[in-house]
Every structure is written in structure tokens, then in C-alpha cells.
Design a protein around this motif. Sequence first.
Motif, PDB file in Angstrom:
ATOM      1  N   ASN A  64       0.831  -1.200   0.000  1.00 29.99           N
ATOM      2  CA  ASN A  64       0.000   0.000   0.000  1.00 29.99           C
ATOM      3  C   ASN A  64       0.865   1.250   0.000  1.00 29.99           C
ATOM      4  O   ASN A  64       2.024   1.240   0.452  1.00 29.99           O
ATOM      5  CB  ASN A  64      -0.904   0.047   1.241  1.00 29.99           C
ATOM      6  CG  ASN A  64      -1.836  -1.135   1.327  1.00 29.99           C
ATOM      7  OD1 ASN A  64      -2.590  -1.398   0.403  1.00 29.99           O
ATOM      8  ND2 ASN A  64      -1.796  -1.855   2.430  1.00 29.99           N
ATOM      9  N   ARG A  65       0.277   2.337  -0.462  1.00 26.65           N
ATOM     10  CA  ARG A  65       0.905   3.648  -0.277  1.00 26.65           C
ATOM     11  C   ARG A  65       0.685   4.090   1.166  1.00 26.65           C
ATOM     12  O   ARG A  65      -0.372   3.838   1.746  1.00 26.65           O
ATOM     13  CB  ARG A  65       0.291   4.674  -1.229  1.00 26.65           C
ATOM     14  CG  ARG A  65       0.678   4.464  -2.687  1.00 26.65           C
ATOM     15  CD  ARG A  65       0.056   5.551  -3.555  1.00 26.65           C
ATOM     16  NE  ARG A  65      -1.369   5.377  -3.695  1.00 26.65           N
ATOM     17  CZ  ARG A  65      -2.261   6.361  -3.786  1.00 26.65           C
ATOM     18  NH1 ARG A  65      -1.845   7.618  -3.716  1.00 26.65           N
ATOM     19  NH2 ARG A  65      -3.539   6.121  -3.934  1.00 26.65           N
ATOM     20  N   PHE A  66       1.691   4.761   1.730  1.00 29.05           N
ATOM     21  CA  PHE A  66       1.645   5.141   3.135  1.00 29.05           C
ATOM     22  C   PHE A  66       2.133   6.581   3.269  1.00 29.05           C
ATOM     23  O   PHE A  66       3.179   6.938   2.723  1.00 29.05           O
ATOM     24  CB  PHE A  66       2.524   4.184   3.957  1.00 29.05           C
ATOM     25  CG  PHE A  66       2.617   4.528   5.417  1.00 29.05           C
ATOM     26  CD1 PHE A  66       1.473   4.656   6.190  1.00 29.05           C
ATOM     27  CD2 PHE A  66       3.853   4.706   6.023  1.00 29.05           C
ATOM     28  CE1 PHE A  66       1.549   4.962   7.538  1.00 29.05           C
ATOM     29  CE2 PHE A  66       3.951   5.010   7.365  1.00 29.05           C
ATOM     30  CZ  PHE A  66       2.793   5.143   8.132  1.00 29.05           C
ATOM     31  N   TYR A  67       1.349   7.408   3.973  1.00 30.15           N
ATOM     32  CA  TYR A  67       1.675   8.823   4.142  1.00 30.15           C
ATOM     33  C   TYR A  67       1.756   9.154   5.636  1.00 30.15           C
ATOM     34  O   TYR A  67       0.737   9.472   6.262  1.00 30.15           O
ATOM     35  CB  TYR A  67       0.621   9.704   3.455  1.00 30.15           C
ATOM     36  CG  TYR A  67       0.548   9.494   1.962  1.00 30.15           C
ATOM     37  CD1 TYR A  67       1.365  10.206   1.104  1.00 30.15           C
ATOM     38  CD2 TYR A  67      -0.329   8.556   1.419  1.00 30.15           C
ATOM     39  CE1 TYR A  67       1.312  10.015  -0.273  1.00 30.15           C
ATOM     40  CE2 TYR A  67      -0.385   8.349   0.048  1.00 30.15           C
ATOM     41  CZ  TYR A  67       0.432   9.079  -0.793  1.00 30.15           C
ATOM     42  OH  TYR A  67       0.381   8.876  -2.148  1.00 30.15           O
ATOM     43  N   VAL A  74      -3.095   5.144   5.083  1.00 29.74           N
ATOM     44  CA  VAL A  74      -2.757   4.011   4.224  1.00 29.74           C
ATOM     45  C   VAL A  74      -3.745   3.973   3.064  1.00 29.74           C
ATOM     46  O   VAL A  74      -4.957   3.979   3.281  1.00 29.74           O
ATOM     47  CB  VAL A  74      -2.800   2.681   5.006  1.00 29.74           C
ATOM     48  CG1 VAL A  74      -2.545   1.499   4.067  1.00 29.74           C
ATOM     49  CG2 VAL A  74      -1.770   2.692   6.130  1.00 29.74           C
ATOM     50  N   VAL A  75      -3.226   3.958   1.832  1.00 29.90           N
ATOM     51  CA  VAL A  75      -4.072   3.951   0.631  1.00 29.90           C
ATOM     52  C   VAL A  75      -3.762   2.693  -0.166  1.00 29.90           C
ATOM     53  O   VAL A  75      -2.628   2.489  -0.608  1.00 29.90           O
ATOM     54  CB  VAL A  75      -3.819   5.201  -0.241  1.00 29.90           C
ATOM     55  CG1 VAL A  75      -4.758   5.206  -1.437  1.00 29.90           C
ATOM     56  CG2 VAL A  75      -3.990   6.467   0.581  1.00 29.90           C
ATOM     57  N   LEU A 259       3.319  -2.507   4.159  1.00 30.66           N
ATOM     58  CA  LEU A 259       2.897  -3.863   3.809  1.00 30.66           C
ATOM     59  C   LEU A 259       1.913  -4.376   4.851  1.00 30.66           C
ATOM     60  O   LEU A 259       2.107  -4.168   6.059  1.00 30.66           O
ATOM     61  CB  LEU A 259       4.096  -4.809   3.729  1.00 30.66           C
ATOM     62  CG  LEU A 259       4.743  -4.987   2.347  1.00 30.66           C
ATOM     63  CD1 LEU A 259       5.363  -3.673   1.899  1.00 30.66           C
ATOM     64  CD2 LEU A 259       5.798  -6.088   2.381  1.00 30.66           C
ATOM     65  N   LEU A 260       0.860  -5.033   4.378  1.00 32.52           N
ATOM     66  CA  LEU A 260      -0.122  -5.644   5.259  1.00 32.52           C
ATOM     67  C   LEU A 260      -0.275  -7.109   4.894  1.00 32.52           C
ATOM     68  O   LEU A 260      -0.146  -7.489   3.720  1.00 32.52           O
ATOM     69  CB  LEU A 260      -1.488  -4.957   5.112  1.00 32.52           C
ATOM     70  CG  LEU A 260      -1.626  -3.519   5.598  1.00 32.52           C
ATOM     71  CD1 LEU A 260      -3.035  -3.023   5.325  1.00 32.52           C
ATOM     72  CD2 LEU A 260      -1.318  -3.409   7.080  1.00 32.52           C
TER      73      LEU A 260
END
Length: 815
Positions: A64-67, A74-75, A259-260
Amino acid sequence: MTRLLNQDVLYAARQLRKNPGFTTAAVLILALGIGANLTVFLLLYGVLLRPLPFPQPQQLVRINRFYPVLHDTVVPAYSGTKALFLRRANRTLQFAAVYDYIPSHVNLVQGDQVVALEAMRATSDFFHVFQMEPKIGRGFLPADMTPNSPGVAVLSDTAWRLRFAADPNIVGRSITLGSQNYTVVGVANPAFRLDSAVDIWTPLQIAESPQDKSNDYNFVGRLKPGVTLVQAQDDLRRVLLQLKSTYPELWNQYESVRLLDLHDSFVGQMRPALQMLMGAVSLVLVMVSANILSLLLTRSFARRREMALRAALGASGWRILRQLLVENALLCILGGFAGALLAEFATPALMRLSPLPIPPFVSLHIGGSALLFAAGLVLACALLFSLVPAVESRRTQLNEALRMNSAQLAGGNRSLAQKSLVVGEVAISLVLLVAAGLLLTSFWKLVHVSPGFEVKNVVTFKTALNDQQAVTSAALGQRLNELGARVEALPGVEAAAAVNSLPTQLTPDLPFDVVGRRAGNEDASGEEKFMPITASYFNALRIPVVAGRSFRPSDTSGSEPVVIINQQVADAYFKGQNPIGQHIRIGAIMGLEDGVREIVAVVGDTKSSGLDAPSPGIIYLPAAQTPDSITRGGVGQRGVSWVVRSKAGNEDVVAGTRRIFMESARTPLLSVETMQDVISESVAQQRFTMMLLGCFGLISLFMGAAGLYGVMSYTVARRTKEVGLRLAVGADRGDILRMVLREAGLLVGLGLMVGFAASLAGAQLLRSLLFGVAPRDPLTLVFMCGVLLFTGLFAAWWPAVRAASTEPMQALRME
């Protein structure tokens, strides 16, 4: 030892047979409690605890994208170019694949028939990631991903059987999807099921591009053996830093990687609701156990002489306890078996009613884990039902028990245990009733929220257009206008319009810049929802045009670019100004080639993100003027939604509409439903949770009332002689009535105090499920306390009346 155990079992069976009323009531109550718990456990285990049905599922991850700077946002949607770059440059992933964020609709053309299928595009490593190679043929090759390469497809096992009669020679066969021919290269493993049902997979033909600023895909991978989640995450963050030198236009200094576990990413959003249901149904089991325990305690008083005789004849405490264990184990086994049958039938029925998005890979059949859970409940109940009466019976001295007759046995020492159970039942009932009351209030307020448009007399449906029909926005807009005009010409139709997604359903965001504003200002740019629509959209839903004009059929690709904003956008970016005539540019940060657009109208706000969410800002574009890349990636993949308003009393316009679309576009109508149904579906999860908690609350209310009735009946029987004596010395029957009700009121009052404190302590757990009502709403708390108090006194009324009707002389003659 075996002979003694057999004797105990036979004796226990005779005891249960001698008391059919008690046995039937106890088994039914146990079946309700165990069955309800087992049903929710099947959901909890099947969704949250059961591993994914793939080899080594612990190695599967979602990237995922993470900001971090945006509150650790988390996107899950990922850029195709970034994903391909991470895939080729990482050191910790064995395989990685990209696939569509949501399935799309495609039309399978078979002669004169057109059938809509759920389709998914994926890269070449897709089946390798899950280690689920097709059972017939092959998966995708790297060459299949090359843009403009010949189309190939992999069928699901279900589609192969249903649409192609399980043809063993399917590999190599040509099929038509929309207007394009594909060659079937494989049939998927029947066990391969992800979070969405898919009928057919096709290659995702993408390549790395420095202009790719979209985020449209899922990105999944399989860790190499021995690699941990943290190690892989650090490795991908290292690779992401390399992106700066390779694709500087795509690099974002605020973006990182998270990562999930893949299983958690599929079902994580369901965890709170399922855990809450498990907690609620566990309280129901406690209520069930308390009621049966109260029955057993009352029964144990009547059997004290029997137990005393056994002890007098030399039976040890363990021998007596073992007999009780066998009896109660037999009772609980019967209840557990009935509960398992109830769960087996209740779970599918519950799933048909449930709006929870249960993924296709979930199995809800009773298996080894569910049987172990049920056995654990049976064992726990059997021990509880045996130990408490055994401890209570030991309080009576042997000589005292032998001297007592049956009437005195019924009126033995007061049972503190029974009264404690009633207090606990009242407390649990209040907790469940308060939770149900809060959800009911929340749901009532939710369904009475205005969505910002009129839902009556509106029919909705979706259509899947082929790639050729959606190749450019100009062509698509013209086709949509033609179809809309033909539908509006039908008798009874007032307006018909197309839109990318219906209100309350998933709507994408689009960045934009206000022309003439200095970069860096708060109101210079933003990102809001956007909807490509045709001209009659606002008329079809009767969304008010606050200022300016609506779109016209003449707003085509050849006319001046225009845009309409809603009131939220106007208030946020044009506060104190007239937005009509102002200009914006959309998608510049994404690399979209789009001209400056003039704002021609401001329309009313709509609840497009759900009734329980604030009205979002929305930008409306004419379908014919939408950038081609958005049309191909949105409409071309996900299809078009339609809203058709009929005149009052003429809602049946579906047949004529279906004929028009088959004749003009060779596409069937999908998901045909009224707008009222669409709105109802948007609150289905809240309604389902409210109904379940409401049922649990009513069950607990009934159980609490039954428990109080049993205790007060036992108390009246115990105090018959005392009541007769009071009446003989001049007491009024009203005094007797008040005495019994006062004792019942005391028990209920103690339970309400405990339940009130528990409700206040646990109220915050419901906060995320409530709308328009506080978790500690005083009106709900007071009202539910009143309901329980009234129910408790009503349950005690009949024992009180029976006590007041006692004949003094008859009571005094009792030994």
C-alpha cells in the motif's frame, strides 16, 4: 469404573425423562444460546481466523501507499508504473502482481446472446503469487502484457462450467468480449477465490511510464522464504527512494510503503462489527446459562433429601458431584447438538440477510474448529451447572436435610446464588438493550437524513460498454446522449441520464487548480469527488441548480470546456465570491491534458459518500468533455450507471429501456433497482447490526423476566407459611402484594445499577457505529431502565398475586 459410569448415565437419563418439562425447557434454552454463539463463531472464524485457502498464505502481502505526514494514512490503490518498478527492483518478494482495484463488467457475446461477466485484468505473475496455477492450460506470460498484443483470457471454473458446458477443449477457443476477440488459454483452479467474485481474467497490458500518475490497481506479493514483513517493507522503501532518480516526476517525498498481511487487508474492516456481535452473543449465552442455573438450583433444593440420603449411605462428595456432572453433561450434550443443528441452518439464512461483504474465499460450514468451540461451550456449561448446585447443596447440614419434608425443602434457606443470577441477568439485559436502543435511534436519524435529491420514481441500472464504444469521451458522450434521448422518448419517462457512479456508491477523487490563484494558497488547489454526467442528470434526480445553468447536449468535445461544482466546493474555494465564470484546471498534477474549464453552475450538495458522512465536494463534468484517459480507465472498465425518472404511477419503464440498450448497444441492463433500494443498501450494515443487537436485547429481556419470575415464584413458595401468618394477624393483602413487589424491585434495582455502570463504561465501543446520537445518550439509558423495571415488576406480579391470595389457615397447617 466403566460400569459405574454406565449406571450414572442410565440414572441421569431416567431423571431427565421423569422431568420432561424441565428437560425440554433447558435443552431449548441451551440450543438457543449455543446455536447463536456457534453461528457468530462460524462468521468470526471463517472471516477473521481461517487462513486464506492458498499454499503458505502467511507469505502473501498487500503493498500500500503510506503517508506518515497525513496521520499515517494508508491507501491501497497503487500506481501501475510504481508497482512494476518495485516488482523488478526489490530483493525480498518471490513474486509480485498488479490487478484491477475492482472487477469490471464485460459482455460475453455468444451468437444472439449477450451475457454480462465480472472481469479482472492482472499482470503475468498473478497466479504465481497465489501459487494457484490454472487447472487447465496456462496463466499469463510476460508477452501477454505488451500493449496491443493478442488478447488472451483465463476463465473461472464456474464460468467454464456455466457458460461453456465444461468443454474439455476450451483452451485455444476464441470468445468475444464486447467488440474484441480473446483466446482462452486456461481455466482457473476451482479453489481460487479472492475477495471479489470474478468470471474471467485478462492480461493487464501496462508498461512503465514517467507520465503515469494514476493509482488504479491492487499490488500484491509473495515473500521469499524466511523474509519477514518488516524486512520486505524496509526493502521496498529502499526501492522507492531509487524511484527519485529513475522517475523524478513520479517521486513524492511524503509517500512511503506499508505492507499488510493479505488476509487482514481483505477482512480488516469487518473486524469491529464481528467482534461486537461476538461480544453481544456471548452475553446472551451468559443469560442462558444463568436461567438454566436458576432452574437447576431450584431443582437442587427439591433433591436435597435425595443427596442427603446418598451421603448418609456413604456416598462421597466426589461421587455426588460426578452424578451431577453426568446428568448435566447429558443435558448440555442434547442442547449442544440442537444448537449445532440450529447454527447449520441459521448461518446461511443470516448470510442472506447480512450486508457484510463476505469474501468468496470464506467457508462458513461447521468443521473441526467449530465443533471444538461447541464442545468447549458444552463442557463449560456442564461444569458450571454441576459445581454451583453442588456447593449450594452442601450448605444444608445432613441431619437438617433428613428431617425436612418436601414442602420444607421447597422452602429451604434463601438462595443468594439465585438472586445474584437475577441481578446479573438484569444488568446484562440493560447493556444489550441500551446498545440496541442507541443503534435504533442512530438508524432512525440516518434514514431520515435528506440525501440532497429525490429518490421516488427513479430506476437505476448499469451497463457495460465495450472498449470501442468508450475509446474517446467524444464518442462515448455522443452515444450516451443518443441512448438517453431514446429512453426519454419512452412513455412515462421524464428524464434519463448517465453517470460514472450512483450517489452513496464509490466515487473517485480528482485534483484541480483554481486558475489565477497563487500556488501554495489554501484555496488555490484541492482534490474533490468528480462525476462525468449527461445533460439530464440534475433533472433526473431533481438536484437543485443554485446558480447558473445546467449542462446541455451541446456541451460536447468541440464546445468550450465547462464544469459544474456543488455548494461544498463553492464554499471551500470561492468563499465570498461568485464562482460562476471562474475557471479551474483539472488533473494537472496527474499529467492529464485538459484545458481550462469555466464554472457554469453551482448545484446543491448530495450525500454521495453515504448518509452517515458529510456531503463531499463534487465536480461535475460533461461526459463528452471528460479526459479520454479517465473515460478509458473508468467508464471503459467499470461501465456506466444510469438514473431514469418516471412520471408518477408509471415506474415500469425497465422493459422498454432494456429493449433500447440491446438494440442500440448490444448490452444487457445490470443491477436494476430503484433509487430507494440504492439508498437502503447504503445503510444495510447499520440496519443489520441494529436488528441483531435488537434481537439479542429482546432475548435477554425475556430471559431476565423469566429468571425473575422463577426466583419470585420460588420465594413465594418458600414464604407461604410466613405469608399465612401475616394474614392471620391482620395484614392486608395489599401489604403482601407490595412486600413481594418490593423484593422484586430491589433485585431489579440492583441489576439496573450494575447495568447502568457497565453501559456507561462500554458506551465508547459503539461510537464508530452511531450517527447523530451520543454513546451515553441519557434518554436512551433512562428509557431502557424504565423498560426493564416495568418488565421486571410485571414478571413478579403473578407470584405476588399468588402470595396475596394465600389462605391463612391452609398456610398455617403446613409443616
